[in-house]
Design a protein around this motif. Structure first.
Motif, PDB file in Angstrom:
ATOM      1  N   VAL A 394      43.687  55.391  66.409  1.00 17.86           N
ATOM      2  CA  VAL A 394      41.990  55.487  65.170  1.00 17.86           C
ATOM      3  C   VAL A 394      40.904  54.964  65.391  1.00 17.86           C
ATOM      4  N   GLY A 395      40.136  55.315  65.367  1.00 23.43           N
ATOM      5  CA  GLY A 395      38.149  54.593  65.180  1.00 23.43           C
ATOM      6  C   GLY A 395      37.322  55.725  65.389  1.00 23.43           C
ATOM      7  N   GLU A 396      37.903  56.832  66.110  1.00 23.56           N
ATOM      8  CA  GLU A 396      36.735  57.870  65.779  1.00 23.56           C
ATOM      9  C   GLU A 396      37.125  59.091  66.267  1.00 23.56           C
ATOM     10  N   ASP A 419      47.122  60.329  63.850  1.00 23.89           N
ATOM     11  CA  ASP A 419      45.720  60.012  63.855  1.00 23.89           C
ATOM     12  C   ASP A 419      45.704  59.806  62.446  1.00 23.89           C
ATOM     13  N   THR A 420      45.185  58.158  62.450  1.00 25.86           N
ATOM     14  CA  THR A 420      44.566  58.410  61.507  1.00 25.86           C
ATOM     15  C   THR A 420      43.502  57.955  61.271  1.00 25.86           C
ATOM     16  N   TRP A 421      42.761  58.477  60.032  1.00 19.51           N
ATOM     17  CA  TRP A 421      41.479  58.309  59.834  1.00 19.51           C
ATOM     18  C   TRP A 421      41.472  56.965  58.732  1.00 19.51           C
ATOM     19  N   TRP A 422      40.072  56.197  58.860  1.00 19.72           N
ATOM     20  CA  TRP A 422      39.894  55.665  57.666  1.00 19.72           C
ATOM     21  C   TRP A 422      38.569  54.501  58.110  1.00 19.72           C
ATOM     22  N   GLN A 423      38.625  53.781  56.683  1.00 18.80           N
ATOM     23  CA  GLN A 423      37.374  53.058  57.652  1.00 18.80           C
ATOM     24  C   GLN A 423      37.176  51.480  56.826  1.00 18.80           C
ATOM     25  N   THR A 424      36.959  50.806  57.596  1.00 17.66           N
ATOM     26  CA  THR A 424      36.930  49.133  56.863  1.00 17.66           C
ATOM     27  C   THR A 424      37.289  49.402  55.277  1.00 17.66           C
ATOM     28  N   GLU A 425      36.068  50.106  55.130  1.00 20.06           N
ATOM     29  CA  GLU A 425      35.241  50.514  53.604  1.00 20.06           C
ATOM     30  C   GLU A 425      37.150  50.726  52.190  1.00 20.06           C
ATOM     31  N   THR A 426      37.940  51.230  53.129  1.00 19.34           N
ATOM     32  CA  THR A 426      38.928  52.175  52.891  1.00 19.34           C
ATOM     33  C   THR A 426      40.338  51.131  53.031  1.00 19.34           C
ATOM     34  N   GLY A 522      32.613  63.466  62.538  1.00 13.15           N
ATOM     35  CA  GLY A 522      32.186  61.499  62.794  1.00 13.15           C
ATOM     36  C   GLY A 522      31.125  61.619  62.012  1.00 13.15           C
ATOM     37  N   ARG A 523      30.247  60.823  62.109  1.00 12.29           N
ATOM     38  CA  ARG A 523      29.610  61.042  61.791  1.00 12.29           C
ATOM     39  C   ARG A 523      28.473  61.484  60.708  1.00 12.29           C
ATOM     40  N   VAL A 524      28.333  61.835  59.586  1.00 13.72           N
ATOM     41  CA  VAL A 524      27.135  63.115  59.728  1.00 13.72           C
ATOM     42  C   VAL A 524      25.979  62.454  60.066  1.00 13.72           C
TER      43      VAL A 524
END
Ligand code: PRX
Length: 654
Positions: A394-396, A419-426, A522-524
């Motif tokens: 996680v994380g990147e 491979d886990t995609w997520w965010q602080t916001e989710t 990655g981040r846009v």
């Protein structure tokens, strides 16, 4: 949205072909045991997301049932409206009546090697006593409490005690400076701060109480500071405010009736740095948050009763909240916590711990994996890690090379990788394989979980064809979504709901391949535009890391009169390699061959280390400033090791 784009989407060049299917052995006992079953769950959830989530919420213990599953007044969501629930009851009390009563809830190891185990019964007792202690100090439902602690069991006790009485916690990572702490306390207007004298990190004591003293001097809202004794170093004492943890719990009852809290009650605020300006206080709920965290922890990590589960994150990050504390405990699992540095006292610390504690599930960050790759496979090889059955990241985005290394050298070729995609916001995992169901492609987080609706779109919100890159958005509200930015609903709206019409904008670029797999790019903000081609820096980095001499790289754009932007690659070499001009040429050729000459770096700079945040994310913004030769002007308070910047800047003229 990136400002430098002439076209609507992001070009993608990386093509990863390898796939890894779940073994029949793994599938046999998995919660979701086949792709067909996963698809059936996803289809049913897509048809009726509210029913799907209501069914998941029913796995929790509610004090009062909810009346309405979802009230959605875009962009504000409320889940399980009218329901009453307490997170600590779900993480503790619920497990006391059966065989989990004397099961290890937390196995903790301190950096010096001290080990403590807390059973569910013991943890419940500690939480109740501390909750009563907090009440006696005047903390109650609706108050905010800042937790600034090392990774000791008491950090989890503090979180759960707040949850028990309805105080909203805001954990601030113990590595943050006084200023960062002060700003977060003031923004949250916290009534109390819970800290420790110090914590162990890389063989030294981090003096947390000193930082708190300096911060609290400028924080008028703080009435009490509770200090846990961890390292025994001298501390300054302000008798008007300070109280030792042991004194706060002395004589307190081990019975503490849990508060019946609204499902929407704010469980915690977690500050996350925005690309500019002051940190954002991401607000999370109680009922919806726990529903999705508990479900994802069970399904994604395929938790079983006898697992020893280890997520290496610090509780200062959302991963520590959701997958060290709340997710595993809500499932009655055994969660490992480790206080210190991954390479202390030796580079094989993690592998030694996996061997000694017979860890079965291991969840970490790609940046850590790349560090281990650089140190070489001989460190894990020295240990018996046959207890492991599942790995996660996680994380990147994880580069395929790092994925394969992890699979082979840590997972012994037999463990699936989620491979886990997520965010602080989710708040919880959104896109991830399920280990018994999904065939993995290294570098892809694969598919959204059932009940989650995501898409890759252009700026107008139109889905882009398979194979093309675009912006990753979330179409529908989900239970663990952030509810707002603390005291700043306008920022919540503008940050997340005004960039692409009608949907939540993640800030990430992504593409789907012809099989529908999601590849997060990655981040846009990290996209660069070379001669009208919008390229993902992550893909160029992956190409560089696939060269055997390279350990890690960070790619940024710098202004270029001819091409708009030119590509600068900062490269860290494997420990055995020496930087030479010949190697630079070779690396440029390697990238051109791997993903095309358009992506060939214009400049390669070798460096011993890259500037990273404490959570291990490369600070590309700083590298962009270094690459442009402007000197670093932006905010550097979240940088882990400041000396790296000085080195990078002095290397400019070489
Ligand atoms: O860019 C994505 C990346 O990390 C961002 C979220 O960071 P943060 O809020 O600090 O939370 C990290 C822990 C959940 C995302 O917007 N990211 C996270 N996981 C992945 C990822 N990028 C690619 N693949 C992932 N698995």
């Amino acid at each position: 949205m990136p400002q430098n784009g002439s076209t609507q989407t992001i070009e993608t060049l990386l093509k990863e072909k390898r796939t890894f299917k779940p073994s029949s052995q793994f599938q046999k006992n998995a919660h979701v045991p086949s792709f067909a079953k996963l698809q059936a769950l996803s289809r049913a959830a897509a048809k009726s997301p509210e029913k799907f989530w209501a069914d998941r919420a029913k796995d929790l213990l509610w004090m009062k049932p909810w009346k309405k599953t979802l009230v959605w007044k875009p962009p504000f969501a409320q889940w399980f409206v009218g329901g009453k629930i307490n997170v600590s009851v779900n993480c503790l009390d619920r497990h006391l009546d059966g065989p989990r009563r004397n099961k290890a809830a937390i196995i903790w190891e301190g950096e010096p090697g001290d080990v403590r185990t807390l059973t569910y019964l013991q943890l419940h007792r500690e939480v109740c006593r501390f909750a009563n202690g907090l009440k006696a100090l005047g903390v109650g439902s609706g108050d905010r409490v800042v937790i600034y602690m090392p990774l000791v069991p008491e950090a989890a006790v503090a979180m759960l005690a707040c949850a028990r009485i309805g105080a909203t916690h805001s954990v601030v990572f113990g590595g943050f400076s006084t200023e960062a702490l002060r700003d977060r306390i003031n923004d949250a207007q916290a009534k109390a701060v819970i800290t420790a004298d110090g914590g162990w990190r890389k063989g030294a004591v981090v003096k947390l109480k000193d930082n708190v003293d300096a911060a609290v001097a400028d924080c008028p809202s703080v009435q009490r500071v509770v200090v846990f004794k961890r390292t025994g170093n001298e501390v300054q004492w302000n008798a008007a405010k300070d109280v030792w943890w042991e004194d706060a719990v002395r004589g307190q009852s081990a019975v503490c009736p849990p508060a019946a809290l609204d499902a929407e009650h704010p469980l915690f605020i977690l500050y996350t740095s925005g690309s500019t300006g002051k940190p954002k206080g991401v607000v999370h709920s109680t009922g919806g948050y726990l529903t999705q965290v508990a479900m994802t922890c069970k399904w994604v990590f395929d938790l079983r009763e006898d697992d020893t589960y280890w997520c290496t994150a610090d509780i200062g990050w959302v991963t520590g909240h959701s997958y060290v504390v709340y997710g595993p405990l809500a499932n009655g699992a055994t969660t490992m916590m480790y206080e210190g540095g991954p390479l202390t006292p030796q580079p094989d610390r993690f592998w030694d711990m996996i061997e000694r504690h017979r860890v079965t599930i291991f969840y970490t960050a790609p940046t850590a994996i790349r560090t281990f790759m650089r140190l070489g496979p001989e460190h894990p090889r020295r240990h018996d890690m046959s207890s492991l059955r599942l790995l996660g990241t996680v994380g990147e985005p994880i580069n395929p090379e790092a994925w394969l290394w992890y699979h082979k050298n840590i997972g012994g070729g037999r463990c699936p990788i989620v491979d886990t995609w997520w965010q602080t916001e989710t708040g919880a995992i959104m896109i991830s394989p399920l280990p018994g169901a999904t065939a993995c492609k290294p570098g892809s987080a694969t598919f959204p979980l059932p009940g989650i609706s995501v898409a890759v779109v252009d700026k107008a919100g139109k889905e882009v064809p398979l194979g093309e890159g675009g912006y990753l958005v979330i179409n529908k509200p989900w239970p663990s979504m952030l509810r707002t930015i603390y005291r700043d609903p306008e920022r919540y709206k503008s940050q997340y709901f005004s960039q692409v019409p009608g949907v939540y904008f993640t800030g990430d670029g992504a593409r789907r391949d012809k099989d529908g797999y999601f590849w997060v790019l990655g981040r846009v903000d990290d996209v660069i535009n070379v001669a009208g081609h919008r390229l993902s820096t992550m893909e160029i980095e992956s190409a560089l890391v696939s060269h055997p001499a390279v350990a890690e790289s960070a790619v940024v754009g710098r202004p270029d009169e001819l091409k708009g932007q030119a590509i600068t690659a900062f490269v860290t070499l494997q420990a055995t390699q020496t930087p030479t001009p010949v190697l630079k040429d070779e690396l440029c050729r390697h990238v051109a061959k791997a993903i095309g000459s358009i992506a060939r770096p214009d400049e390669i700079r070798f460096t011993d280390a890259l500037p990273k945040t404490r959570s291990g994310k490369i600070m590309r913004r700083l590298l962009r400033e270094v690459a442009a030769g402007q000197g670093v002007k932006g905010d550097t308070t979240t940088l882990e090791d400041f000396s790296i910047l000085t080195k990078l800047q002095s290397a400019e003229d070489e």
